[in-house]
Design a protein around this motif. Structure first.
Motif, PDB file in Angstrom:
ATOM      1  N   LEU A  40      46.163  38.715  41.275  1.00 29.78           N
ATOM      2  CA  LEU A  40      44.710  38.562  41.138  1.00 29.78           C
ATOM      3  C   LEU A  40      44.331  37.134  41.452  1.00 29.78           C
ATOM      4  CD1 LEU A  40      43.941  40.306  37.717  1.00 29.78           C
ATOM      5  CD2 LEU A  40      43.589  41.240  40.003  1.00 29.78           C
ATOM      6  N   ARG A  41      43.163  36.948  42.042  1.00 30.74           N
ATOM      7  CA  ARG A  41      42.629  35.594  42.120  1.00 30.74           C
ATOM      8  C   ARG A  41      41.131  35.648  41.840  1.00 30.74           C
ATOM      9  NH1 ARG A  41      43.213  34.852  48.520  1.00 30.74           N
ATOM     10  NH2 ARG A  41      41.497  36.195  49.080  1.00 30.74           N
ATOM     11  N   ILE A  42      40.595  34.516  41.412  1.00 34.10           N
ATOM     12  CA  ILE A  42      39.160  34.442  41.114  1.00 34.10           C
ATOM     13  C   ILE A  42      38.403  34.734  42.394  1.00 34.10           C
ATOM     14  CG2 ILE A  42      37.299  32.882  40.412  1.00 34.10           C
ATOM     15  CD1 ILE A  42      39.260  31.476  38.581  1.00 34.10           C
ATOM     16  N   SER A  43      37.446  35.663  42.305  1.00 40.47           N
ATOM     17  CA  SER A  43      36.772  36.099  43.529  1.00 40.47           C
ATOM     18  C   SER A  43      35.562  35.224  43.858  1.00 40.47           C
ATOM     19  CB  SER A  43      36.376  37.571  43.411  1.00 40.47           C
ATOM     20  OG  SER A  43      35.643  37.776  42.242  1.00 40.47           O
ATOM     21  N   GLU A  44      35.103  35.368  45.099  1.00 36.99           N
ATOM     22  CA  GLU A  44      33.889  34.681  45.567  1.00 36.99           C
ATOM     23  C   GLU A  44      32.687  35.545  45.204  1.00 36.99           C
ATOM     24  OE1 GLU A  44      33.572  31.811  47.382  1.00 36.99           O
ATOM     25  OE2 GLU A  44      35.729  31.385  47.455  1.00 36.99           O
ATOM     26  N   PRO A  45      31.507  35.025  44.970  1.00 35.44           N
ATOM     27  CA  PRO A  45      31.237  33.599  44.891  1.00 35.44           C
ATOM     28  C   PRO A  45      31.855  32.993  43.635  1.00 35.44           C
ATOM     29  CG  PRO A  45      29.292  34.850  44.274  1.00 35.44           C
ATOM     30  CD  PRO A  45      30.311  35.841  44.699  1.00 35.44           C
ATOM     31  N   ARG A  46      32.183  31.725  43.741  1.00 35.46           N
ATOM     32  CA  ARG A  46      32.885  31.052  42.657  1.00 35.46           C
ATOM     33  C   ARG A  46      32.023  30.955  41.395  1.00 35.46           C
ATOM     34  NH1 ARG A  46      34.018  25.586  45.188  1.00 35.46           N
ATOM     35  NH2 ARG A  46      32.169  26.074  46.384  1.00 35.46           N
TER      36      ARG A  46
END
Ligand code: URA
Length: 210
Positions: A64-70
């Protein structure tokens, strides 16, 4: 509104030193930063993520990674600035906006004297930083400002709060997606609007009396 009051001995320990009137400004700033990092861990529990595929040196896997928009971090000037470093330490990819709130001495209503925020916040997760939730006036006005810009998902992080302030925010945001993350919920407000037992004026303790 969701309310989360921290319950961890490290947080209580740091808050106890912060409250102590003998704690100097440099130590106070350092502790405030550390406390926000610990609170940010809780406050970002529902941060939006997306699934990604990566290669490790051994195989491919999904993560998992933090999605856009930040995520957008919004310290309320001036004392909220003392919380910024602790927050971006945990989410360095966050974008940072600013809101300056001041109380109009005639109407006693808080108003905005400075803002640096994207025009459209409709798809942003917003994290508002305000160390002391006392009457709820300035935090409430800040949250309202973000909603007017289209925000639908707001988390406020405060080191300390009075029950009166929590109740005021709860009444104001009724039915909307707001989370309040607190280091501690104190006893009450005194007649001068200070949180009891509190820590005094957070801006003065952070920056010295100016
Ligand atoms: N703001 C502060 O800095 N301290 C309080 O106790 C209340 C509001």
């Amino acid at each position: 509104m969701r309310l989360h009051v921290a319950d961890h001995p490290l947080i209580t320990h740091k808050l106890t030193v912060l409250r102590d009137e003998r704690t100097s400004s440099p130590v106070f700033r350092q502790l405030a930063e550390e406390l926000v990092t610990l609170l940010a861990y809780e406050a970002t529990r529902a941060v939006r993520t997306e699934t990604v595929e990566i290669r490790t040196p051994v195989t491919t896997t999904t993560g998992l990674r933090i999605s856009e928009p930040r995520p957008l971090v919004v310290p309320i000037l001036r004392a909220g600035l003392g919380m910024l470093e602790g927050m971006v330490k945990l989410i360095p990819t966050a974008e940072v906006g600013f809101l300056g709130m001041v109380r109009n001495e005639e109407t006693l209503e808080p108003s905005t004297y400075a803002e640096r925020l994207p025009d459209d916040l409709s798809d942003r997760q917003c994290f508002v930083l305000d160390p002391m939730l006392a009457t709820g006036g300035s935090l409430g006005a800040a949250i309202e400002f973000l909603f007017k810009r289209g925000a639908q998902d707001v988390t406020a992080i405060c080191l300390l709060a009075a029950p009166e302030g929590v109740a005021a925010i709860e009444k104001q945001v009724a039915g909307r997606d707001v989370t309040l993350v607190l280091g501690a919920l104190d006893e009450r407000l005194n007649e001068r609007g200070y949180i009891v037992p509190g820590l005094g004026d957070a801006g003065d303790r952070l920056y010295g009396t100016v």
